[in-house]
Write a protein that holds these residues in place. Sequence first.
Motif, PDB file in Angstrom:
ATOM      1  N   ARG A   4      16.742  -2.753   0.943  1.00  0.00           N
ATOM      2  CA  ARG A   4      17.997  -2.001   1.041  1.00  0.00           C
ATOM      3  C   ARG A   4      18.277  -1.277  -0.271  1.00  0.00           C
ATOM      4  NH1 ARG A   4      22.109  -0.214   4.337  1.00  0.00           N
ATOM      5  NH2 ARG A   4      24.055  -0.224   3.228  1.00  0.00           N
ATOM      6  N   GLN A   5      18.078  -1.973  -1.389  1.00  0.00           N
ATOM      7  CA  GLN A   5      18.314  -1.376  -2.689  1.00  0.00           C
ATOM      8  C   GLN A   5      17.381  -0.186  -2.907  1.00  0.00           C
ATOM      9  OE1 GLN A   5      17.674  -4.006  -5.971  1.00  0.00           O
ATOM     10  NE2 GLN A   5      18.957  -2.812  -7.334  1.00  0.00           N
ATOM     11  N   ASN A   6      16.120  -0.327  -2.569  1.00  0.00           N
ATOM     12  CA  ASN A   6      15.169   0.779  -2.703  1.00  0.00           C
ATOM     13  C   ASN A   6      15.552   1.938  -1.804  1.00  0.00           C
ATOM     14  OD1 ASN A   6      13.707  -0.652  -4.570  1.00  0.00           O
ATOM     15  ND2 ASN A   6      12.190  -1.372  -3.108  1.00  0.00           N
ATOM     16  N   SER A   7      15.995   1.645  -0.599  1.00  0.00           N
ATOM     17  CA  SER A   7      16.401   2.671   0.339  1.00  0.00           C
ATOM     18  C   SER A   7      17.610   3.441  -0.186  1.00  0.00           C
ATOM     19  CB  SER A   7      16.713   2.039   1.701  1.00  0.00           C
ATOM     20  OG  SER A   7      17.167   3.006   2.599  1.00  0.00           O
ATOM     21  N   ASP A   8      18.578   2.724  -0.737  1.00  0.00           N
ATOM     22  CA  ASP A   8      19.764   3.363  -1.304  1.00  0.00           C
ATOM     23  C   ASP A   8      19.396   4.238  -2.497  1.00  0.00           C
ATOM     24  OD1 ASP A   8      21.311   2.093   0.601  1.00  0.00           O
ATOM     25  OD2 ASP A   8      22.083   0.561  -0.779  1.00  0.00           O
ATOM     26  N   SER A   9      18.506   3.740  -3.332  1.00  0.00           N
ATOM     27  CA  SER A   9      18.062   4.487  -4.496  1.00  0.00           C
ATOM     28  C   SER A   9      17.328   5.761  -4.078  1.00  0.00           C
ATOM     29  CB  SER A   9      17.146   3.612  -5.348  1.00  0.00           C
ATOM     30  OG  SER A   9      16.575   4.358  -6.386  1.00  0.00           O
ATOM     31  N   SER A  10      16.459   5.629  -3.095  1.00  0.00           N
ATOM     32  CA  SER A  10      15.707   6.776  -2.597  1.00  0.00           C
ATOM     33  C   SER A  10      16.643   7.822  -1.986  1.00  0.00           C
ATOM     34  CB  SER A  10      14.676   6.324  -1.576  1.00  0.00           C
ATOM     35  OG  SER A  10      13.921   7.414  -1.125  1.00  0.00           O
ATOM     36  N   ARG A  11      17.609   7.360  -1.249  1.00  0.00           N
ATOM     37  CA  ARG A  11      18.578   8.278  -0.637  1.00  0.00           C
ATOM     38  C   ARG A  11      19.383   9.005  -1.715  1.00  0.00           C
ATOM     39  NH1 ARG A  11      19.849   5.823   3.646  1.00  0.00           N
ATOM     40  NH2 ARG A  11      20.939   4.096   2.662  1.00  0.00           N
ATOM     41  N   ALA A  12      19.802   8.275  -2.742  1.00  0.00           N
ATOM     42  CA  ALA A  12      20.554   8.886  -3.839  1.00  0.00           C
ATOM     43  C   ALA A  12      19.708   9.946  -4.544  1.00  0.00           C
ATOM     44  CB  ALA A  12      21.007   7.815  -4.826  1.00  0.00           C
ATOM     45  N   HIS A  81      22.883   9.646 -14.183  1.00  0.00           N
ATOM     46  CA  HIS A  81      21.637   8.980 -13.804  1.00  0.00           C
ATOM     47  C   HIS A  81      20.494   9.287 -14.778  1.00  0.00           C
ATOM     48  CE1 HIS A  81      18.546   7.343 -11.151  1.00  0.00           C
ATOM     49  NE2 HIS A  81      17.895   8.485 -11.262  1.00  0.00           N
TER      50      HIS A  81
END
Length: 97
Positions: A4-12, A81
């Motif tokens: 989930r964390q990787n997915s959120d990071s990728s989306r950001a 970022h």
Amino acid sequence: MSFRQNSDSSRAWKIWMMRHRNALLSCGLPLVLLENERHWTYFLEHGYYTPPGFAEPVVNIDRMEKGHLESLLNVLEGTKHHLESAIVSRLSHLQNS
């Protein structure tokens, strides 16, 4: 959860890249660098990027035009970022050289 964390990071990253893509292209950055988060991250850490199969980097901040350096620094400084990226301090140094 790690996924989930990787997915959120990728989306950001994708959202950030969509917002800044045209500005980055106008800085002289090649499209291949902007299409992949790993390529982009490598560039931020090292200041250059050489795609697989190439002998020379397709982008290297040490060889960029001063105007492109300034524009790139402005884009990166405008984003929390990227403020801690190694490239920001290097761009500042090159711009003032």
